[in-house]
Design an enzyme around this catalytic site. Structure first.
Site, short mmCIF file in Angstrom:
data_model
loop_
_atom_site.label_atom_id
_atom_site.label_comp_id
_atom_site.label_asym_id
_atom_site.label_seq_id
_atom_site.Cartn_x
_atom_site.Cartn_y
_atom_site.Cartn_z
N CYS A 99 0.81 -1.22 0.00
CA CYS A 99 0.00 0.00 0.00
C CYS A 99 0.84 1.26 0.00
O CYS A 99 0.32 2.35 -0.19
CB CYS A 99 -0.96 0.00 1.19
SG CYS A 99 -2.00 -1.46 1.16
N HIS A 392 -9.83 2.57 -1.13
CA HIS A 392 -8.38 2.39 -1.06
C HIS A 392 -7.92 1.38 -2.10
O HIS A 392 -7.71 0.22 -1.81
CB HIS A 392 -8.02 1.92 0.36
CG HIS A 392 -6.60 1.47 0.54
ND1 HIS A 392 -5.53 2.12 -0.03
CD2 HIS A 392 -6.09 0.43 1.25
CE1 HIS A 392 -4.42 1.48 0.31
NE2 HIS A 392 -4.73 0.45 1.08
N CYS A 422 0.59 3.07 5.92
CA CYS A 422 0.99 1.74 6.37
C CYS A 422 0.88 0.76 5.20
O CYS A 422 0.17 1.03 4.24
CB CYS A 422 0.11 1.29 7.53
SG CYS A 422 -1.64 1.28 7.09
#
Lengths: 436, 339
Positions: A99, A392, A422
């Site tokens: 990510c 996301h 994160c």
């Protein structure tokens, strides 16, 4: 002719954020269900090209990536450049840091600009949870590889005879961590419980994410950051009309096997999402020569990783460790920032990070500080919404945040912004932008 | 003690087949076997490890395919030598139906795939267990005359009871500590073919692991996971790096029925102060009554060679695996190595 270096930093030139573009994020299986990563990355690139007049332009380098990536997309970013309106003489490379991919592409290209290796760069990321790669089983893969290496017919027959019916079942990707078998949500549930983050606090954060994002759309904040795609004009996950009452009715989905009450719901966790984002970076000279805006400087960045495999730290807590190192190197404190963009993988991730930085014992013992790092003013946190509302698409989140924060800094005309993302594998990247 | 030198490492399927025949003979003839461990050791010298087989083992365990042997793989390579001893007609406990209670291993250095292994196996310490009789099998692996890996495996047979004497009273069932599951840090999923897959890479084709049918024939409800599969996975996760100066142990409590799911908790158990600069005072979920080192075997356990104190400069990880549905532990383990 090198540019004037700022007196406080090493003699390298500035890397500036010129602007950004993304397609609206859609929920998995939604409007982009049949769009590939390359399709979406090209859509985001073409929007950027149109916005900044880059048709046929040779950009110094394009860096982007995807987390869920087909093996045929080994050169995803270069292929996207070839399919875009940019000059085919524009080189490109792929990055993958789960990510944190999107943010890492910004950091890497900004560093090249600072060193004078390139004058312009496009950083970005894309992900499709809908058009996910499905692999053949390990057994079938072995047989096919051995078959391709077999020389004689006899060897080939023997190889094929090793095939078992169950080898024909495909392998779909999962969000499970390879070394623990726990999904990201289950990992976060451990951390959320350890920091005793309440359901109410998580729902409150989710609610603010939706209302902030809705308000940002309302005042036209995204008009020069988002280009519609496939009929979608706004992030499809946004629920402008959600309320704390509605969020409170959702059933917990993670942490149900823990001794503590489960608090993480579909409302305070990000959904699987499809989307793409890109950011245009350049030197000051490049921006001036092309008559382009300069929204913010990319100041510095730091990555960290934690040992979640042996249960020593939570999977998504690495940014907590990266931040104090970044602040120290830049002689800054939390009070020196006007905006905080903490990626909302889960509401619990953001709240656990805040709690850790506020905790005296933790900061002393785990971060090696003299005391608590400090408190983040909630009024400065994710002011234009974040992943809980926008969604996301893993690698696209970094580009969304960098472009939005750079614009917010440019609107304010002064100050600094902090980004924290994160990532799977116990990793995290934090970065500083400053207004110009 | 006399010695049998094996010219090559025997295949386990043949040993299991002989064990079935032997069990049948014992049943029909009622041949009396003395209740003492034979004073004999088995030896196989210059054993080679095949790189391809090693790779298959490492990949199944999710380990990087290094040129050094996983500590559990050394056990797999040496296992047939130990089995040759257990399969002897004069061995007091019948091989079939033996239950694996645990292992304790000390390894002094990493072993390279290219090294030739000299393997010696012997049995000792035949003793009463509340549910039958247990015995230790000690396997020593040396390279060019220097011992590098020593393992002690404990096995239980329910069908043989040692007469209790004044010196060796039959141990009582230990007081049941209710198992309070800790917070899991991992979940291991084993599908129905997990036993066959571990058999393929380890060579341990014990029928209780292969299929529900073959397991039922031996009195199990379903097939069960190899204990060493659990141990190997525990090691793969706890020490994925080099295996110099490694000590580990595992005690098995209840078998993992296949297919099945095992919740696992890895806990850093390095005493504070052992390593400078790495205190572990951060936030953690409250320890919910971990039963420490539960000794499923009752008194005696595995006869663990571990000192209860972890020496300075060494790190220790404690591991427990349990069933979520039944809230019962499957195993407890400990891995200790140089920092």
């Amino acid at each position: 002719m090198p540019e004037q270096a700022s007196p406080t930093s090493a003699p390298v030139r500035q890397a500036v954020v010129i602007g950004g573009n993304r397609i609206p994020f859609a929920r998995s299986g939604g409007a982009y269900a049949y769009s590939s990563n390359q399709d979406m990355l090209i859509a985001a690139l073409d929007g950027l090209v149109a916005r900044f007049g880059l048709q046929g332009e040779r950009i110094g380098e394009v860096a982007a990536g995807a987390v869920l990536k087909h093996s045929r997309d080994f050169n995803l970013t270069r292929e996207a450049v070839l399919g875009s309106a940019l000059s085919p003489a524009t080189p490109a490379y792929d990055v993958q840091q789960a990510c944190a991919t999107g943010l890492e592409t910004v950091v890497g290209l900004a560093n090249k600009i600072k060193l004078g290796q390139i004058d312009s760069g496009i950083a970005g990321g894309v992900d499709s949870a809908s058009d996910a790669p499905i692999a053949v089983s390990e057994g079938l893969r072995r047989v096919l590889l051995d078959f391709s290496r077999a020389r004689t017919t006899q060897q080939k027959i023997r190889t094929l005879a090793g095939l078992r019916p169950k080898d024909l079942a495909p392998n779909a990707p999962t969000t499970g961590e390879p070394r623990t078998g726990l999904s990201m949500g289950e990992h976060q549930a451990l951390t959320t419980a350890a920091w005793e983050i309440s359901r109410e606090a998580q729902d409150e954060l989710a609610f603010r994410s939706h209302s902030n994002l809705a308000a940002a759309y309302e005042r036209g904040f995204f008009s020069d950051l988002v280009t519609p795609y496939r009929g979608v004009t706004k992030d499809a996950n946004l629920r402008a009309d959600t309320s704390l009452e509605k969020l409170a009715t959702l059933k917990p989905v993670f942490g149900k096997a823990l001794p503590t009450p489960a608090t993480m719901t579909a409302g305070n966790s990000t959904p699987l999402t499809d989307g793409a984002s890109v950011v245009l970076l350049g030197s000051e000279d490049y921006a001036r020569a092309h008559n382009l805006p300069m929204l913010a400087n990319v100041v510095d960045a730091e990555a960290a990783a934690v040992d979640f495999v042996n249960g020593k730290e939570g999977l998504l807590m690495a940014p907590v460790y990266a931040l104090p190192r970044l602040l120290q190197r830049n002689s800054l404190t939390l009070a020196d920032f006007d905006f905080f963009e903490i990626h909302e993988a889960f509401a619990g991730t953001v709240l656990s990070s805040l709690a850790a930085w506020e905790n005296d014992d933790f900061c002393r013992n785990q971060l090696g500080l003299e005391g608590a790092l400090g408190t983040i003013d909630r009024a400065k946190l994710n002011v234009n919404g974040s992943s809980l509302a926008a969604g996301h698409p893993f690698a696209a989140t970094g580009g969304r945040i960098v472009a939005s924060l750079a614009k917010a800094l440019s609107e304010k005309g002064s100050g600094r912004g902090l980004i924290s993302v994160c990532a799977a594998g116990g990793q995290g990247v934090v970065a500083i932008l400053e207004a110009r | 003690m006399s010695e049998v030198v094996l010219r090559q490492v025997p295949g386990l399927p043949a040993l299991y087949r002989d064990a079935v025949l032997l069990a049948a003979r014992r049943r029909f003839r009622g041949a009396a076997v003395p209740l003492t461990v034979p004073e004999i050791r088995y030896r196989a010298d210059g054993v080679r490890v095949e790189a391809r087989a090693l790779t298959a083992f490492q990949h199944l365990l999710g380990e990087p395919a290094r040129d050094t042997l996983p500590s559990a793989y050394v056990h797999a390579v040496a296992f047939p030598v130990a089995m040759s001893l257990l399969a002897r007609p004069d061995f007091p406990l019948p091989l079939l139906g033996m239950v694996h209670l645990g292992n304790t291993v000390q390894q002094s250095r990493s072993i390279a795939v290219s090294e030739r292994l000299d393997i010696v196996a012997s049995a000792e310490n035949l003793r009463a267990h509340r549910a039958g009789t247990q015995v230790d099998v000690v396997t020593e692996v040396s390279v060019e005359g220097v011992p590098v890996w020593t393992g002690r495996s404990v096995y239980l047979t329910r069908s043989v009871l040692l007469p209790a004497t004044a010196d060796t009273p039959t141990p009582d069932r230990p007081a049941e500590t209710p198992f309070a599951p800790p917070v899991p840090t991992a979940v291991w999923r084993f599908d129905g073919s997990a036993g066959r897959r571990y058999a393929a890479v380890s060579g341990d084709w014990n029928p209780i692991h292969l299929s529900a049918f073959s397991a039922k024939a031996l009195g199990m409800k379903r097939s069960i996971a190899h204990g060493m599969y659990l141990a190997a996975r525990m090691l793969a996760q706890a020490c994925p790096g080099p295996t110099d100066d490694l000590r580990w142990s595992i005690d098995f409590a209840t078998p993992v029925l296949l297919p099945g799911m095992v919740a696992v908790a890895f806990t850093d158990a390095t005493p504070s102060g052992n390593l400078q600069g790495t205190p572990r005072e951060g936030k953690q979920l409250p320890e919910s009554g971990l039963p420490g080192r539960s000794r499923p075997g009752g008194a005696g356990g595995t006869g663990s060679a571990h000192p209860d104190v972890t020496p300075a400069g060494r790190v220790r990880t404690d591991i427990v695996g349990w069933s979520r549905e039944r809230s019962r532990p499957h195993f407890t383990g400990r891995v200790e190595r140089s920092a």
